[in-house]
Design a protein around this motif. Structure first.
Motif, PDB file in Angstrom:
ATOM      1  N   ASN A  56       0.832  -1.210   0.000  1.00 52.38           N
ATOM      2  CA  ASN A  56       0.000   0.000   0.000  1.00 52.38           C
ATOM      3  C   ASN A  56       0.865   1.258   0.000  1.00 52.38           C
ATOM      4  O   ASN A  56       0.553   2.227  -0.695  1.00 52.38           O
ATOM      5  CB  ASN A  56      -0.939   0.014   1.208  1.00 52.38           C
ATOM      6  N   ARG A  57       1.944   1.245   0.788  1.00 53.32           N
ATOM      7  CA  ARG A  57       2.821   2.422   0.833  1.00 53.32           C
ATOM      8  C   ARG A  57       3.508   2.650  -0.508  1.00 53.32           C
ATOM      9  O   ARG A  57       3.622   3.789  -0.962  1.00 53.32           O
ATOM     10  CB  ARG A  57       3.832   2.291   1.972  1.00 53.32           C
ATOM     11  N   VAL A  58       3.941   1.581  -1.166  1.00 52.76           N
ATOM     12  CA  VAL A  58       4.548   1.721  -2.496  1.00 52.76           C
ATOM     13  C   VAL A  58       3.507   2.250  -3.476  1.00 52.76           C
ATOM     14  O   VAL A  58       3.791   3.142  -4.288  1.00 52.76           O
ATOM     15  CB  VAL A  58       5.153   0.380  -2.978  1.00 52.76           C
ATOM     16  N   SER A  59       2.304   1.725  -3.409  1.00 55.83           N
ATOM     17  CA  SER A  59       1.232   2.183  -4.293  1.00 55.83           C
ATOM     18  C   SER A  59       0.944   3.668  -4.080  1.00 55.83           C
ATOM     19  O   SER A  59       0.843   4.437  -5.044  1.00 55.83           O
ATOM     20  CB  SER A  59      -0.035   1.358  -4.048  1.00 55.83           C
ATOM     21  N   ASN A  60       0.844   4.079  -2.833  1.00 58.57           N
ATOM     22  CA  ASN A  60       0.568   5.490  -2.540  1.00 58.57           C
ATOM     23  C   ASN A  60       1.717   6.393  -2.980  1.00 58.57           C
ATOM     24  O   ASN A  60       1.490   7.499  -3.471  1.00 58.57           O
ATOM     25  CB  ASN A  60       0.288   5.682  -1.054  1.00 58.57           C
ATOM     26  N   ALA A  61       2.949   5.929  -2.807  1.00 60.57           N
ATOM     27  CA  ALA A  61       4.113   6.751  -3.160  1.00 60.57           C
ATOM     28  C   ALA A  61       4.300   6.868  -4.675  1.00 60.57           C
ATOM     29  O   ALA A  61       4.755   7.899  -5.165  1.00 60.57           O
ATOM     30  CB  ALA A  61       5.372   6.180  -2.520  1.00 60.57           C
ATOM     31  N   THR A  62       3.954   5.813  -5.406  1.00 63.61           N
ATOM     32  CA  THR A  62       4.214   5.801  -6.850  1.00 63.61           C
ATOM     33  C   THR A  62       2.976   6.079  -7.692  1.00 63.61           C
ATOM     34  O   THR A  62       3.103   6.395  -8.875  1.00 63.61           O
ATOM     35  CB  THR A  62       4.775   4.429  -7.283  1.00 63.61           C
ATOM     36  N   GLY A  63       1.811   5.902  -7.097  1.00 68.43           N
ATOM     37  CA  GLY A  63       0.575   6.036  -7.873  1.00 68.43           C
ATOM     38  C   GLY A  63       0.241   4.783  -8.668  1.00 68.43           C
ATOM     39  O   GLY A  63      -0.750   4.742  -9.393  1.00 68.43           O
ATOM     40  N   MET A  64       1.063   3.743  -8.522  1.00 67.86           N
ATOM     41  CA  MET A  64       0.817   2.479  -9.226  1.00 67.86           C
ATOM     42  C   MET A  64      -0.294   1.714  -8.511  1.00 67.86           C
ATOM     43  O   MET A  64      -0.416   1.765  -7.298  1.00 67.86           O
ATOM     44  CB  MET A  64       2.094   1.631  -9.264  1.00 67.86           C
ATOM     45  N   SER A  65      -1.078   0.979  -9.280  1.00 62.91           N
ATOM     46  CA  SER A  65      -2.148   0.183  -8.678  1.00 62.91           C
ATOM     47  C   SER A  65      -1.563  -1.040  -7.970  1.00 62.91           C
ATOM     48  O   SER A  65      -0.481  -1.523  -8.331  1.00 62.91           O
ATOM     49  CB  SER A  65      -3.134  -0.273  -9.752  1.00 62.91           C
ATOM     50  N   LEU A  66      -2.282  -1.521  -6.977  1.00 60.39           N
ATOM     51  CA  LEU A  66      -1.829  -2.727  -6.259  1.00 60.39           C
ATOM     52  C   LEU A  66      -1.694  -3.933  -7.186  1.00 60.39           C
ATOM     53  O   LEU A  66      -0.699  -4.660  -7.096  1.00 60.39           O
ATOM     54  CB  LEU A  66      -2.760  -3.032  -5.091  1.00 60.39           C
ATOM     55  N   PRO A  67      -2.665  -4.174  -8.090  1.00 60.20           N
ATOM     56  CA  PRO A  67      -2.481  -5.320  -8.998  1.00 60.20           C
ATOM     57  C   PRO A  67      -1.206  -5.207  -9.848  1.00 60.20           C
ATOM     58  O   PRO A  67      -0.534  -6.208 -10.086  1.00 60.20           O
ATOM     59  CB  PRO A  67      -3.741  -5.295  -9.876  1.00 60.20           C
ATOM     60  N   LEU A  68      -0.867  -3.975 -10.281  1.00 54.12           N
ATOM     61  CA  LEU A  68       0.352  -3.798 -11.063  1.00 54.12           C
ATOM     62  C   LEU A  68       1.586  -4.080 -10.210  1.00 54.12           C
ATOM     63  O   LEU A  68       2.506  -4.784 -10.647  1.00 54.12           O
ATOM     64  CB  LEU A  68       0.425  -2.374 -11.638  1.00 54.12           C
TER      65      LEU A  68
END
Length: 183
Positions: free
Chosen positions: A162-174
């Motif tokens: 979740n933190r990586v997703s929030n920091a990068t804007g990438m979706s969790l599935p990606l």
């Protein structure tokens, strides 16, 4: 990673490690022996944590509350009831650890300490209750603790994703697809 995915993965984990009805029956026997010792186990657990300056500082001002929560958790582990609700509670415990920023090191070392304390108590109880009263009770309890740790650890993994997703804007599935790429 949803609770549904975690539960699906857990079912595979449970089958792989052999947490089956025979072992669950052994856990019920071990629980009968160990439930009277829960306060002693909890006190010994926190004595070990308080003996280390790093964990002692983390526990400062929270010890009585944490002992009460830990006592209830050990009672649950020794209850003999290991249904889906039990395992969902383990997931929620993991989320609480993440929310309260319990370092993964403390969690892993805590499980290790707990295994030693519980296995020592089973050894004593086995001698009192006859050695053949519960063959391999400690191993069954070890498998249950492994399952609990697996579920709690998944909360840390989810938090990182979740933190990586929030920091990068990438979706969790990606992100999960990227993690699964072969080298």
């Amino acid at each position: 990673m949803s609770e549904e995915v975690i539960v699906r993965d857990f079912e595979a984990f449970r089958k792989l490690v052999g947490l089956d009805e025979l072992r669950l029956e052994r856990l019920r026997v071990a629980g009968e022996w160990l439930r009277p010792k829960v306060t002693e186990i909890t006190d010994a657990f926190y004595e070990r944590l308080l003996a280390d300056p790093t964990t002692a500082a983390f526990l400062d001002g929270k010890i009585e509350h944490l002992k009460n929560v830990h006592h209830a958790w050990i009672e649950d582990i020794l209850s003999g009831v290991y249904d889906e609700s039990f395992f969902i509670r383990q997931i929620k415990i993991g989320k609480a650890h993440v929310k309260n920023q319990v370092p993964p090191l403390f969690l892993a070392s805590g499980f290790s300490i707990l295994r030693v304390l519980l296995f020592d108590q089973i050894e004593v109880a086995t001698k009192i209750n006859q050695p053949d009263a519960c063959p391999r009770c400690a191993r069954a309890l070890g498998r249950l603790l492994d399952a609990c740790q697996f579920l709690i650890d998944r909360s840390y993994e989810q938090d990182r994703l979740n933190r990586v997703s929030n920091a990068t804007g990438m979706s969790l599935p990606l992100i999960e697809a990227l993690v699964m790429l072969k080298r």
